[in-house]
Design a protein around this motif. Structure first.
Motif, PDB file in Angstrom:
ATOM      1  N   UNK A  80       0.836  -1.201   0.000  1.00 26.28           N
ATOM      2  CA  UNK A  80       0.000   0.000   0.000  1.00 26.28           C
ATOM      3  C   UNK A  80       0.871   1.252   0.000  1.00 26.28           C
ATOM      4  N   UNK A  81       1.997   1.197   0.699  1.00 24.03           N
ATOM      5  CA  UNK A  81       2.930   2.320   0.634  1.00 24.03           C
ATOM      6  C   UNK A  81       3.362   2.567  -0.803  1.00 24.03           C
ATOM      7  N   UNK A  82       3.622   1.489  -1.532  1.00 19.75           N
ATOM      8  CA  UNK A  82       4.004   1.627  -2.937  1.00 19.75           C
ATOM      9  C   UNK A  82       2.896   2.313  -3.738  1.00 19.75           C
ATOM     10  N   UNK A  83       1.635   1.926  -3.512  1.00 18.17           N
ATOM     11  CA  UNK A  83       0.527   2.547  -4.241  1.00 18.17           C
ATOM     12  C   UNK A  83       0.394   4.030  -3.894  1.00 18.17           C
ATOM     13  N   UNK A  84       0.590   4.358  -2.615  1.00 15.87           N
ATOM     14  CA  UNK A  84       0.473   5.751  -2.193  1.00 15.87           C
ATOM     15  C   UNK A  84       1.561   6.606  -2.826  1.00 15.87           C
ATOM     16  N   UNK A  85       2.798   6.110  -2.816  1.00 13.75           N
ATOM     17  CA  UNK A  85       3.874   6.911  -3.395  1.00 13.75           C
ATOM     18  C   UNK A  85       3.774   6.957  -4.928  1.00 13.75           C
ATOM     19  N   UNK A  86       3.140   5.943  -5.539  1.00 12.54           N
ATOM     20  CA  UNK A  86       2.847   6.023  -6.971  1.00 12.54           C
ATOM     21  C   UNK A  86       1.913   7.195  -7.236  1.00 12.54           C
ATOM     22  N   UNK A  87       0.859   7.332  -6.412  1.00  9.99           N
ATOM     23  CA  UNK A  87      -0.084   8.433  -6.579  1.00  9.99           C
ATOM     24  C   UNK A  87       0.606   9.786  -6.419  1.00  9.99           C
ATOM     25  N   UNK A  88       1.497   9.893  -5.411  1.00 10.03           N
ATOM     26  CA  UNK A  88       2.220  11.150  -5.208  1.00 10.03           C
ATOM     27  C   UNK A  88       3.241  11.387  -6.312  1.00 10.03           C
ATOM     28  N   UNK A  89       3.911  10.319  -6.729  1.00  9.55           N
ATOM     29  CA  UNK A  89       4.944  10.457  -7.746  1.00  9.55           C
ATOM     30  C   UNK A  89       4.417  10.890  -9.095  1.00  9.55           C
ATOM     31  N   UNK A  90       3.135  10.621  -9.371  1.00 10.22           N
ATOM     32  CA  UNK A  90       2.558  11.012 -10.654  1.00 10.22           C
ATOM     33  C   UNK A  90       2.624  12.520 -10.876  1.00 10.22           C
ATOM     34  N   UNK A  91       2.680  13.285  -9.777  1.00  6.00           N
ATOM     35  CA  UNK A  91       2.730  14.748  -9.911  1.00  6.00           C
ATOM     36  C   UNK A  91       4.100  15.251 -10.352  1.00  6.00           C
ATOM     37  N   UNK A  92       5.149  14.490 -10.043  1.00  8.00           N
ATOM     38  CA  UNK A  92       6.508  14.995 -10.221  1.00  8.00           C
ATOM     39  C   UNK A  92       6.842  15.296 -11.670  1.00  8.00           C
ATOM     40  N   UNK A  93       6.530  14.372 -12.575  1.00 10.83           N
ATOM     41  CA  UNK A  93       6.923  14.574 -13.964  1.00 10.83           C
ATOM     42  C   UNK A  93       5.826  15.189 -14.809  1.00 10.83           C
ATOM     43  N   UNK A  94       4.581  15.185 -14.309  1.00 11.13           N
ATOM     44  CA  UNK A  94       3.502  15.819 -15.066  1.00 11.13           C
ATOM     45  C   UNK A  94       3.769  17.300 -15.272  1.00 11.13           C
ATOM     46  N   UNK A  95       4.473  17.924 -14.324  1.00  9.15           N
ATOM     47  CA  UNK A  95       4.793  19.348 -14.461  1.00  9.15           C
ATOM     48  C   UNK A  95       5.548  19.627 -15.746  1.00  9.15           C
ATOM     49  N   UNK A  96       6.416  18.715 -16.151  1.00 14.60           N
ATOM     50  CA  UNK A  96       7.166  18.910 -17.391  1.00 14.60           C
ATOM     51  C   UNK A  96       6.276  18.929 -18.620  1.00 14.60           C
ATOM     52  N   UNK A  97       5.142  18.231 -18.561  1.00 15.56           N
ATOM     53  CA  UNK A  97       4.211  18.216 -19.692  1.00 15.56           C
ATOM     54  C   UNK A  97       3.358  19.475 -19.747  1.00 15.56           C
ATOM     55  N   UNK A  98       3.293  20.216 -18.634  1.00 13.97           N
ATOM     56  CA  UNK A  98       2.459  21.414 -18.587  1.00 13.97           C
ATOM     57  C   UNK A  98       3.177  22.652 -19.095  1.00 13.97           C
ATOM     58  N   UNK A  99       4.503  22.594 -19.209  1.00 16.03           N
ATOM     59  CA  UNK A  99       5.273  23.794 -19.568  1.00 16.03           C
ATOM     60  C   UNK A  99       4.859  24.335 -20.934  1.00 16.03           C
ATOM     61  N   UNK A 100       4.869  23.500 -21.958  1.00 18.99           N
ATOM     62  CA  UNK A 100       4.562  23.973 -23.312  1.00 18.99           C
ATOM     63  C   UNK A 100       3.121  24.435 -23.461  1.00 18.99           C
ATOM     64  N   UNK A 101       2.098  23.667 -23.023  1.00 20.87           N
ATOM     65  CA  UNK A 101       0.725  24.165 -23.189  1.00 20.87           C
ATOM     66  C   UNK A 101       0.441  25.436 -22.392  1.00 20.87           C
ATOM     67  N   UNK A 102       1.035  25.585 -21.186  1.00 16.15           N
ATOM     68  CA  UNK A 102       0.836  26.816 -20.427  1.00 16.15           C
ATOM     69  C   UNK A 102       1.540  27.995 -21.101  1.00 16.15           C
ATOM     70  N   UNK A 103       2.709  27.723 -21.642  1.00 13.26           N
ATOM     71  CA  UNK A 103       3.432  28.767 -22.378  1.00 13.26           C
ATOM     72  C   UNK A 103       2.600  29.270 -23.557  1.00 13.26           C
TER      73      UNK A 103
ATOM     74  N   UNK B 227      -1.219  11.979 -23.540  1.00 17.60           N
ATOM     75  CA  UNK B 227      -2.359  11.748 -24.423  1.00 17.60           C
ATOM     76  C   UNK B 227      -3.569  12.559 -23.950  1.00 17.60           C
ATOM     77  N   UNK B 228      -3.786  12.598 -22.643  1.00 16.69           N
ATOM     78  CA  UNK B 228      -4.905  13.373 -22.102  1.00 16.69           C
ATOM     79  C   UNK B 228      -4.756  14.850 -22.446  1.00 16.69           C
ATOM     80  N   UNK B 229      -3.526  15.374 -22.300  1.00 17.41           N
ATOM     81  CA  UNK B 229      -3.280  16.785 -22.607  1.00 17.41           C
ATOM     82  C   UNK B 229      -3.519  17.063 -24.086  1.00 17.41           C
ATOM     83  N   UNK B 230      -3.038  16.191 -24.969  1.00 19.33           N
ATOM     84  CA  UNK B 230      -3.242  16.389 -26.404  1.00 19.33           C
ATOM     85  C   UNK B 230      -4.711  16.268 -26.793  1.00 19.33           C
ATOM     86  N   UNK B 231      -5.436  15.360 -26.127  1.00 17.65           N
ATOM     87  CA  UNK B 231      -6.821  15.088 -26.505  1.00 17.65           C
ATOM     88  C   UNK B 231      -7.812  16.011 -25.818  1.00 17.65           C
TER      89      UNK B 231
END
Length: 415
Positions: free
Chosen positions: A14-37, A157-161
């Motif tokens: 369960x710790x692994x699942x929880x940190x997976x949920x938190x970890x999803x935020x870390x790299x998503x920020x990199x995908x937001x740079x271009x569309x926000x720009x 894919x979600x961001x593009x779609x």
């Protein structure tokens, strides 16, 4: 004959699942740079400020998270952190000014993710496992990596779609879904269930809650900061953050897009790094149980720097064999530094090792935040990330030298 699985393994799962949920935020920020720009006409440096605040607060929260677990328990700490992540991701969907992005993504998501950082995973492993700690630590670190990279192609894919706001809504829902699971399965200590830690020879009573968690965390910092090994560990981990979270996880998608590579393809390359990361991190945990953590760190940083040195020549509109080879090598090395760093903190600083690792993780995030901001500014000024990749490679060479200089000392010994 039926053999019951020790509860420690369920807690670890369960710790692994929880940190997976938190970890999803870390790299998503990199995908937001271009569309926000594109949508807001904010500079890369402006967006980088929010990412930098996120990483710095992530790092500053981590050492206090270990002490708060000691005071309030694993369940409350996890539920509170997941709630902050959900709130921050939800606020990010409605931003219209940079300060709002800083408040939602930078502050709330940063603090929430910091509460579930590798320090949290190290504390769980320390409480529930007397044997296989290195392996479990590596596996939980790998879970963080799964969260950081496995969601990238989907989020891209979600961001593009559906546009970038749909991705932040998804992150909020993931954090909300993980909260009741954590509350129902977690227990703060094996003694709560009348159990011994996995592999322990004798029953260990649950320690009493320690008041003054913040004071203890600061006291540990003041004590450890008087030793040379602390600063060597902090220096190497700052370089680790600069060369991973700071540049790769934040700016790789944007840099690849500059060379004509579609964002979805760039996200897939990062996903490959994430998949290989799982094997690399678990293998590093296994190696840490058997070989010198200091020498492992030196080797990891040297090889990582070499790979980054060649990256600018590999960026192209399509993924070539050289880029695939880079993704595999970088993936093996990316988070492999965590198990030996945790092991060194534990060996050198004893029972305070988890909190010391939290402060070392703060250095990791400070390095990451500086390069996340500096990388965006360099892109605005020079129109390219090439100089940033080469600088990161040089930092890794320095990290190898610092790691080789670490020697075992007790926290009481002077530097």
């Amino acid at each position: 004959m039926r053999t019951d699985v020790h509860r420690a393994w369920w807690v670890a799962a369960v710790t692994a699942l929880v940190v997976v949920a938190a970890g999803a935020c870390a790299t998503t920020a990199g995908l937001l740079v271009t569309p926000m720009h594109r949508e807001f006409a904010w500079s890369h440096g402006t967006i980088g400020i929010a990412v930098s605040v996120n990483m710095v607060l992530y790092g500053l929260t981590a050492p206090f998270s270990a002490a708060l677990v000691d005071r309030f328990g694993i369940r409350r700490t996890a539920a509170g952190a997941l709630s902050l992540i959900a709130a921050g991701a939800a606020i990010t969907t409605a931003v219209s000014a940079p300060w709002q992005l800083i408040a939602g993504w930078g502050v709330l998501v940063g603090i929430g993710c910091g509460g579930l950082a590798t320090t949290f995973a190290a504390t769980v492993a320390h409480r529930w496992f007397a044997a296989r700690r290195g392996l479990v630590t590596g596996a939980l670190t790998a879970a963080t990596v799964v969260g950081q990279f496995a969601f990238l192609p989907v989020m891209s894919w979600v961001i593009d779609r559906f546009a970038w706001r749909s991705a932040t809504v998804a992150l909020a829902l993931i954090a909300l879904a993980a909260t009741p699971l954590a509350w129902s399965v977690f227990r703060d200590h094996p003694a709560d269930l009348g159990l011994r830690p996995y592999g322990a020879a004798a029953f260990e009573p649950k320690p009493q809650p320690e008041p003054g968690a913040a004071r203890r965390t600061l006291r540990v910092l003041l004590g450890s900061a008087r030793t040379g090994p602390f600063w060597l560990l902090a220096g190497t981990f700052a370089i680790c953050g600069a060369s991973t979270n700071g540049i790769m996880w934040t700016h790789f998608a944007s840099a690849a897009h500059d060379h004509g590579m579609p964002t979805t393809i760039a996200a897939s390359v990062l996903a490959i790094i994430g998949v290989v990361n799982v094997a690399g991190t678990v293998a590093s945990g296994w190696l840490t149980d058997r070989f010198s953590p200091r020498l492992l760190l030196a080797a990891y940083y040297g090889l990582r720097g070499t790979s980054l040195l060649f990256l600018p020549s590999l960026l192209a509109p399509t993924v070539q064999p050289g880029m695939l080879a880079f993704a595999v090598l970088f993936g093996l090395l990316d988070v492999a530094t965590v198990p030996p760093t945790i092991a060194l903190c534990r060996e050198i600083f004893g029972v305070d090792g988890a909190i010391v690792f939290g402060w070392v993780s703060t250095a990791h995030q400070l390095g990451a935040g500086l390069v996340a901001l500096g990388g965006g500014v360099a892109r605005d000024l020079m129109g390219s990330y090439d100089a940033v990749w080469i600088s990161a490679a040089a930092l890794c060479a320095m990290g190898a030298l610092l790691a080789a200089a670490i020697r075992k000392k007790t926290a009481a010994q002077p530097a």
